[in-house]
Write an enzyme that holds these catalytic residues in place. Structure first.
Site, short mmCIF file in Angstrom:
data_model
loop_
_atom_site.label_atom_id
_atom_site.label_comp_id
_atom_site.label_asym_id
_atom_site.label_seq_id
_atom_site.Cartn_x
_atom_site.Cartn_y
_atom_site.Cartn_z
N PRO A 202 -16.83 16.18 -9.36
CA PRO A 202 -16.38 15.46 -10.46
C PRO A 202 -15.30 15.75 -11.58
CG PRO A 202 -18.68 15.88 -9.97
CD PRO A 202 -17.52 16.85 -8.98
N ASN A 203 -15.66 16.59 -11.89
CA ASN A 203 -14.44 16.90 -12.70
C ASN A 203 -12.79 16.57 -13.23
OD1 ASN A 203 -13.97 17.77 -15.66
ND2 ASN A 203 -12.87 19.50 -14.86
N LEU B 242 -5.15 7.08 -1.89
CA LEU B 242 -4.96 8.71 -2.45
C LEU B 242 -5.83 9.11 -2.20
CD1 LEU B 242 -2.34 9.13 -5.41
CD2 LEU B 242 -1.87 8.48 -2.78
N LYS B 243 -6.60 8.74 -1.50
CA LYS B 243 -8.13 9.37 -1.02
C LYS B 243 -9.01 10.36 -2.36
CE LYS B 243 -7.61 7.09 3.92
NZ LYS B 243 -6.33 6.29 3.69
N PHE B 244 -9.06 9.73 -2.92
CA PHE B 244 -9.55 11.10 -3.36
C PHE B 244 -10.76 12.15 -3.08
CE2 PHE B 244 -6.62 9.23 -7.36
CZ PHE B 244 -5.56 9.73 -6.87
N HIS B 245 -11.05 13.26 -2.73
CA HIS B 245 -12.47 13.65 -2.66
C HIS B 245 -12.02 15.27 -3.13
CE1 HIS B 245 -14.88 15.21 0.83
NE2 HIS B 245 -15.53 15.15 -0.10
N ASP B 246 -12.99 14.95 -4.60
CA ASP B 246 -13.04 15.99 -5.01
C ASP B 246 -14.78 16.68 -5.77
OD1 ASP B 246 -11.74 19.16 -5.92
OD2 ASP B 246 -10.21 18.52 -5.95
N ARG C 145 2.53 -2.50 11.23
CA ARG C 145 4.18 -2.78 11.86
C ARG C 145 4.11 -3.72 12.13
NH1 ARG C 145 1.49 3.12 14.97
NH2 ARG C 145 -0.06 1.77 13.67
N LYS D 187 0.69 -1.40 0.33
CA LYS D 187 0.08 -0.43 -0.41
C LYS D 187 0.89 1.43 -0.20
CE LYS D 187 -2.23 1.32 4.31
NZ LYS D 187 -2.55 3.59 3.97
N GLN E 230 -3.92 1.37 17.48
CA GLN E 230 -5.18 1.23 16.67
C GLN E 230 -6.40 0.78 17.82
OE1 GLN E 230 -6.57 0.34 13.64
NE2 GLN E 230 -4.79 0.78 12.22
#
Ligand code: C5P
Length: 247
Positions: A72-73, A66-70, A220, A38, A199
């Site tokens: 739509p374009n 990378l957890k994209f959040h934006d 870990r 990862k 955790q």
């Protein structure tokens, strides 16, 4: 790209939680038997895509977290670009909404080198740094945490994503409502012989697989072990019997 993983070793994804390319290569070289790594924001922002190419040329699979959040374009552009790398799994926030999720799915297909290399798009439902209290008081969401994560997984599923990141404790609920094809990618896994570290709500590897996890993200307990290869093998052995019974 990959469906449900088959062998115990294929189910374990190890995070490259290091800050530099040199440290990443050192870890990969130290653990040649690990096939799935990862790569998260810290390392990717530091090294860029060259690390992905190097790992792939060594036959490794990649979870690009990378957890994209934006809008739509922009989501579509990011997914189109990231899909060119031929990674197996990629993460996006379900809260980007239906239009952005659909745009992401279409763009991932367009950007992939071939139809068999389209990455699985995996939803982040709620960051584990947000607890029940913060969800209600800071984010003003009037739902129980488990219901909210389920609703976000269902939203992701309705809009073409193929799985979600979740605690193994949420796996049975998500499996029940999202179906057997839905990929469950679970961090928060600790063998009985390892430290919990930061955790909180952990399960052992075999408990997590029994609960429905497809992939276990385990860092870990392997990377910080006195003998990382032995730690990895011990985890594979632990889940082997459970995996056999789920095939
Ligand atoms: O070392 P450890 O096994 O705790 O590593 C777990 C990995 O999974 C880390 O890269 C961590 O950022 C990631 N992760 C997590 N909990 C989430 C999402 C991702 O621990 N909810």
């Amino acid at each position: 790209m990959t469906g449900h993983p088959r062998s115990p070793a294929d189910r374990i994804i190890v995070p490259l939680d290091v800050a530099s390319e040199a440290d990443a290569y050192r870890l990969v070289e130290r653990l040649p038997q690990i096939s799935f790594w990862k790569i998260g924001l810290e390392l990717f922002v530091s090294t860029g895509p060259s690390l992905l190419e190097q790992l792939q040329s060594a036959g490794k699979k990649i979870f690009l977290d990378l957890k994209f959040h934006d809008i739509p374009n922009t989501m579509a552009g990011a997914c189109r670009s990231a899909s060119r790398y031929g990674v197996e799994l990629m993460t996006l926030h379900a809260t980007a909404g239906p239009v952005a999720l659909q745009a992401a799915v279409a763009a991932a297909q367009e950007g992939s080198p071939s139809p068999s290399e389209v990455p699985q798009l995996i939803a982040v439902t709620l960051l584990t740094s947000i607890d029940e209290r913060s969800l209600a008081f800071d984010l003003k969401v009037p739902l129980e945490l488990s219901d909210y994560t389920l609703q976000m997984a269902l939203l992701a599923r309705q809009n073409g994503l193929t799985g979600s990141v979740c605690s193994p404790h949420e796996a049975p609920l998500l499996r029940r409502w999202c179906g057997k094809e839905w990929l469950l990618v679970c961090p928060g896994v600790r063998p009985t012989w390892s430290q919990k570290g930061d955790q909180q709500r952990v399960m052992t590897p075999s408990q997590a697989v029994k609960a429905g996890a497809d992939y276990l993200v385990i860092g870990r307990p392997i990377t910080q072990a006195t003998n990382p290869s032995e730690a990895f093998q011990t985890i594979c052995d632990e889940i082997a019997a459970v995996v056999e019974s789920t095939l």
